[in-house]
Design an enzyme around this catalytic site. Structure first.
Site, PDB file in Angstrom:
ATOM      1  N   ASP A 450      43.420   9.175 -14.487  1.00  0.00           N
ATOM      2  CA  ASP A 450      42.782   8.062 -15.183  1.00  0.00           C
ATOM      3  C   ASP A 450      43.451   7.947 -16.539  1.00  0.00           C
ATOM      4  O   ASP A 450      43.554   8.931 -17.265  1.00  0.00           O
ATOM      5  CB  ASP A 450      41.275   8.294 -15.355  1.00  0.00           C
ATOM      6  CG  ASP A 450      40.522   7.015 -15.703  1.00  0.00           C
ATOM      7  OD1 ASP A 450      40.992   6.284 -16.604  1.00  0.00           O
ATOM      8  OD2 ASP A 450      39.483   6.760 -15.085  1.00  0.00           O
ATOM      9  N   CYS A 578      40.673 -28.100 -15.061  1.00  0.00           N
ATOM     10  CA  CYS A 578      40.101 -29.378 -15.502  1.00  0.00           C
ATOM     11  C   CYS A 578      38.580 -29.265 -15.669  1.00  0.00           C
ATOM     12  O   CYS A 578      37.993 -29.945 -16.517  1.00  0.00           O
ATOM     13  CB  CYS A 578      40.451 -30.495 -14.525  1.00  0.00           C
ATOM     14  SG  CYS A 578      39.880 -30.223 -12.836  1.00  0.00           S
TER      15      CYS A 578
END
Length: 980
Positions: A450, A578
């Protein structure tokens, strides 16, 4: 750490919620429930594996106080599931030893130990009482006291591979916030084709409905779901519906009544996970009788004890009940066992019920739940477990040997596993691995990797970390904690992520030596990549994930199951550009727009200015006109004072919330029609209204203050952030009047957006020349601001909340509060320790099956849980799929005669999966093309011509194959070749 402790004392003295610590849990429970937790004192009796799991979870959650009770001393068998006990603690009181470790989990929660008898006067001090590992007489006595005193009562127990859970929250328990989801039909449309997500019995309100106006602002109404897009409720007396409308789910308080344990034993209400619940209920009741009669649990694999338990269970059966006698016998054989995965699972479920009892949040269990994982035992016809193989050895694993035998324990110790991720799920998995003895023997190994470091917000759900560990690497800290829990565990920590750029670190020899891989990752893309590696190297995969009270576990077994997900499953839906720019319909749209606005104002322009000033080739390689315009405007707008920053913010406000809207309304007036009779502003398109700036409006001023502050920071301007001075500047400021943008064309579709971008790119040459002639090279570097959600003092979320809520006001959308804004903008996944613990327990149950080497698909289980309900379901994994017309799957390999190697297929047939390692077998490669048995190779595709032999270490080929039965050309299959 000193600063963290000081902060904790401050929150504690003020009675406030420490949002820095509980940030992820707050998005699961909410502030109201968290405040109730902080007023609840809990008693947990029984400090074996299950009891310590429950105590751990509720301490991390932040209750007022926890008292742990156990009159017994530590035994060897306890060490197989009790992670806060060690070999040196054998003979010492379990509660006293556990208290020392539990007290370190959360400084807000005092933890005390109690070892005497539980008297009624002692119990009166608690709001919730939890029993585990108690005899039936004690359970009935405590239950009667709690029911009479309106103390919430939870009973939990595990015996080997079976567990039970019981709740009694009294006769008048109010659930304030049930779990989350007319003759007249309401059809839901969100413009995306998604379902509404409601369920039968949910209560909703309506707004913005045209025509059927009686619905607007009505009291919460119950609904029934007709289908994915439709709901039904009573709308018969209303005016005809015309268009539009928003449905909002409302939480309506519910009153629930529960029976005490004594009454519920004979007529139990059992949560129907499957049809085995009633047999398990009778088996647990019979087990209490057996223990009272014999003074011990049934001995593992002793047939006489199993038959006696079955006889007792038959005596409890009524003529209407069917008893699964095979289930009862198997239960008897394993009931002496203590298993960490079972404790983790039941501990997560029971702790969530405690939180429900304390907070009134989510629907409690009514009233019994049973679970078993007997399929974890050896498959029939394989290993035979005997009394001798399951007898105690004086080992820390005796509780597990009682279930699976000593040989299996040695097999666990030899396993080599790769744990990807050391966050919440990773910590719980590693804790379970230490308890079961995975990689604790000769030849075993666990590699955990990690790249992240520990943050304070991790501490409320990541068991292996403490306040003193903040800033350290997660993998190294977790590995060290695991070694303290079980010193024989062979675990190695690494600080890397797993991706294409780390394939040189995790090479063929690393993966080929593994027995399996576990995923403990948030990113779906990363999880899919790890899955692709498991397919490449034929390794089993355990994938786990959580979101709030929801969780899942998927097991992937070579040559048996489908791989993790599919390309369509892993595609995250994006909101059309949009919609974000011109036609938002939800607060999520405006928050995403505000998040993009943050980067567009305070991060990207500063980065590009710095590149322009430092890199002479920047203009040559830059291809986005907007980026160059940002560079020009950023350099021209350089502020010199706080007043300059305020004026910039005010002008930006005017542009965004007034001028842009006026231009949009000019292009599409309120009465505009897409075609005759079809209004443009309908459905998800909301007609906006421009705003008028008001210094006395708190949201308007919050935007000005936050935007001006960040604008000053990005220009490295140290100025006092004076609100009074800002007001004076605003009142004296003359804002240029609105001027219509003549000829502006607002894109409505993604295609029109692409056309507009193409037109903008034509201005690239003019922008480049203007910048070169501007002589900006002497300007100082700017400071790009990267959005940081976990620092509440930096003003980032303040800006996004104000920017989003102003845009919401433009479009008539209800605003979001600060916490919702932070969650959506920060893409925060709600998380809580209870779900994480339960999911890790389920994953480790599947691990048992992998270590046994189960070959039957029905032995494995993909699990799904929803602790808010509570609901726990499991399905057999989908079988491996085959290429059309063949038996060819992602797990198959092709032996190539002549060079002694194997061709391996990729996970899926779509092109380009392994393009990052694509190579080509050149002319002269000693491959016998005609020797492929099936499917038959007909063509090699791609790769550099004339490449030299031998090829790279991994040679990847595109194969076009044909079905020998009907000569159909199959989709291209990608194969790779380890070249040694």
């Amino acid at each position: 750490s000193a600063l963290g402790r000081s902060s904790m004392r401050r929150f504690e003295s003020l009675g406030e919620i420490d949002e820095g610590l509980y940030s992820r849990q707050l998005y699961v429970l909410g502030h109201k429930a968290m405040r109730r937790l902080a007023k609840t004192a809990v008693l947990v009796s029984g400090m074996k594996g299950l009891g310590v799991e429950i105590a751990k979870n509720i301490i991390l959650a932040g209750v007022k106080s926890v008292t742990v009770h156990d009159p017994g001393n530590t035994q060897w068998s306890d060490l197989s599931s009790q992670f806060f006990l060690s070999e040196s603690d054998v003979g010492r009181n379990r509660a006293v030893v556990s208290q020392q470790h539990l007290a370190e989990l959360n400084s807000y929660v005092p933890v005390t130990a109690y070892t005497k008898e539980l008297s009624e006067s002692f119990l009166a001090a608690f709001q919730v009482v939890v029993l585990s590992n108690s005899p039936l007489e004690e359970q009935l006595r405590i239950s009667d006291i709690c029911h009479g005193r309106s103390i919430r009562f939870v009973l939990a127990d595990t015996k080997g591979l079976a567990g039970q859970l019981f709740c009694d929250f009294g006769e008048n328990f109010v659930v304030d916030e049930p779990s989350e989801g007319m003759p007249g039909v309401v059809t839901c449309r969100d413009g995306q084709g998604h379902g509404h997500g409601f369920a039968d019995g949910d209560f909703v309100t309506f707004s913005d409905v045209e025509g059927m106006s009686q619905l607007n602002g009505c009291k919460p109404r119950a609904i029934r779901v007709l289908g994915e897009p439709s709901l039904i409720g009573d709308t018969g007396s209303f005016a005809p519906y015309q268009r539009g409308g928003v449905i909002t789910q409302v939480k309506v308080p519910q009153l629930h009544s529960y029976e005490p344990l004594r009454a519920s034993l004979a007529k139990p209400k059992i949560k129907a996970m499957d049809d085995r619940g009633h047999s398990l209920h009778l088996a647990f009741r019979a087990l209490h009788t057996f223990t009272a009669e014999m003074g011990r649990l049934p001995r593992p694999r002793v047939q006489a004890d199993a038959e006696r338990l079955l006889e007792l269970a038959r005596g409890l059966t009524t003529h209407q009940e069917l008893l699964d006698e095979r289930l009862v016998r198997t239960f008897a054989h394993v009931s002496a066992g203590e298993l960490s995965p079972m404790a983790a699972l039941l501990g997560g479920l029971a702790a969530q019920e405690v939180l429900k009892a304390a907070s009134g949040k989510f629907l409690p269990l009514a009233q019994w739940l049973y679970f078993d994982a007997l399929e974890c035992l050896p498959e029939e016809g394989t290993t035979l477990l005997t009394e001798e193989s399951c007898a105690p050895r004086g080992s820390r694993y005796d509780g597990q040997i009682a279930v699976f035998g000593a040989d299996f324990q040695e097999r666990l110790g030899r396993q080599k596993y790769f744990v990807v991720g050391a966050g919440a799920i990773g910590c719980e998995l590693l804790k379970n691995f230490a308890m079961i003895g995975l990689a604790a023997g000769k030849g075993g190994s666990i590699t955990v990797t990690d790249m992240d470091t520990i943050e304070r917000s991790n501490l409320s759900r990541q068991l292996l970390f403490r306040l003193r560990d903040v800033g350290k690497l997660k993998s190294e800290t977790a590995a060290a904690a695991v070694r303290r829990m079980n010193p024989t565990t062979r675990v190695t920590a690494q600080p890397h992520h797993v991706g294409p750029d780390t394939e040189t670190l995790y090479r063929d020899d690393f993966f080929m030596a593994l027995d399996g891989v576990t995923n403990a990752l948030d990113s779906m893309k990363s999880r899919a990549y790890v899955d692709s590696l498991c397919i490449r190297y034929l390794k089993p995969l355990l994938d786990s994930g959580t979101e709030g009270t929801k969780g899942h576990v998927q097991v992937v077994v070579p040559h048996l199951t489908q791989p993790f997900g599919s390309p369509l499953d892993l595609t995250e839906s994006a909101v059309p550009l949009c919609t974000l720019r011109h036609f938002p319909s939800t607060i999520e749209h405006t928050l995403q727009w505000a998040r993009d606005e943050f980067d567009g104002l305070f991060k990207v322009p500063a980065e590009n200015v710095n590149k322009f000033l430092e890199d002479p080739t920047f203009l040559e390689v830059q291809r986005m006109t907007q980026d160059l315009e940002w560079v020009r405007s950023s350099l021209q707008e350089k502020p010199c004072s706080w007043q300059d920053c305020v004026r910039w913010a005010r002008q930006r406000w005017e542009t965004l919330y007034r001028h842009t809207i006026l231009n949009l309304l000019h292009a599409f007036p309120p009465g505009h029609e897409t075609s005759p009779g079809v209004p443009f502003w309908a459905g998800p398109k909301r007609c906006p209204q421009p705003l008028e700036f008001d210094c006395d409006n708190s949201t308007h001023m919050e935007y000005i203050m936050a935007a001006a502050r960040l604008f000053a920071q990005t220009h490295r301007l140290q100025v006092p952030r004076d609100r009074a001075a800002a007001r004076e500047t605003l009142r004296a400021m003359a804002v240029p009047p609105f001027q219509l943008e003549v000829g502006v064309r607002i894109p409505v579709t993604e295609e029109e957006m692409e056309e507009q971008l193409a037109a903008l790119r034509q201005e690239l040459a003019e922008c480049r020349q203007a910048l070169l002639e501007g002589g900006y090279g002497s300007t100082h570097l700017m400071e790009p601001i990267h959005f940081e959600k976990d620092d509440d003092s930096n003003g980032h979320v303040d800006f996004i909340m104000a920017a989003s809520n102003l845009r919401a006001a433009n479009y008539g959308i209800a605003p979001a509060d600060w916490h919702t804004s932070k969650r959506v903008a920060g893409r925060i996944v709600p998380a809580i320790a209870t779900t994480t613990a339960a999911v890790a327990g389920l994953a480790c149950l599947e691990l048992y099956k992998l270590v046994w080497g189960h070959q039957n698909l029905s032995s494995y289980c993909n699990s799904f849980l929803q602790l808010a309900e509570p609901l726990l379901s499991g399905l057999a994994p989908m079988p491996q799929y085959s290429t059309r017309g063949t038996t060819w799957s992602c797990w198959h390999r092709i032996e190539v005669p002549g060079i002694g190697v194997t061709l391996l297929s990729s996970s899926r047939p779509e092109p380009g999966l392994w393009a990052h390692t694509l190579g080509l077998a050149p002319a002269g490669c000693p491959m016998a093309y005609s020797s492929f048995p099936f499917p038959r190779l007909t063509q090699l595709v791609g790769g550099p011509p004339g490449a030299a032999w031998p090829p790279p270490r991994i040679l990847v080929l595109d194969l076009v194959c044909e079905d020998q039965q009907d000569d159909d050309v199959l989709p291209p299959v990608h194969v790779w070749l380890p070249c040694g």
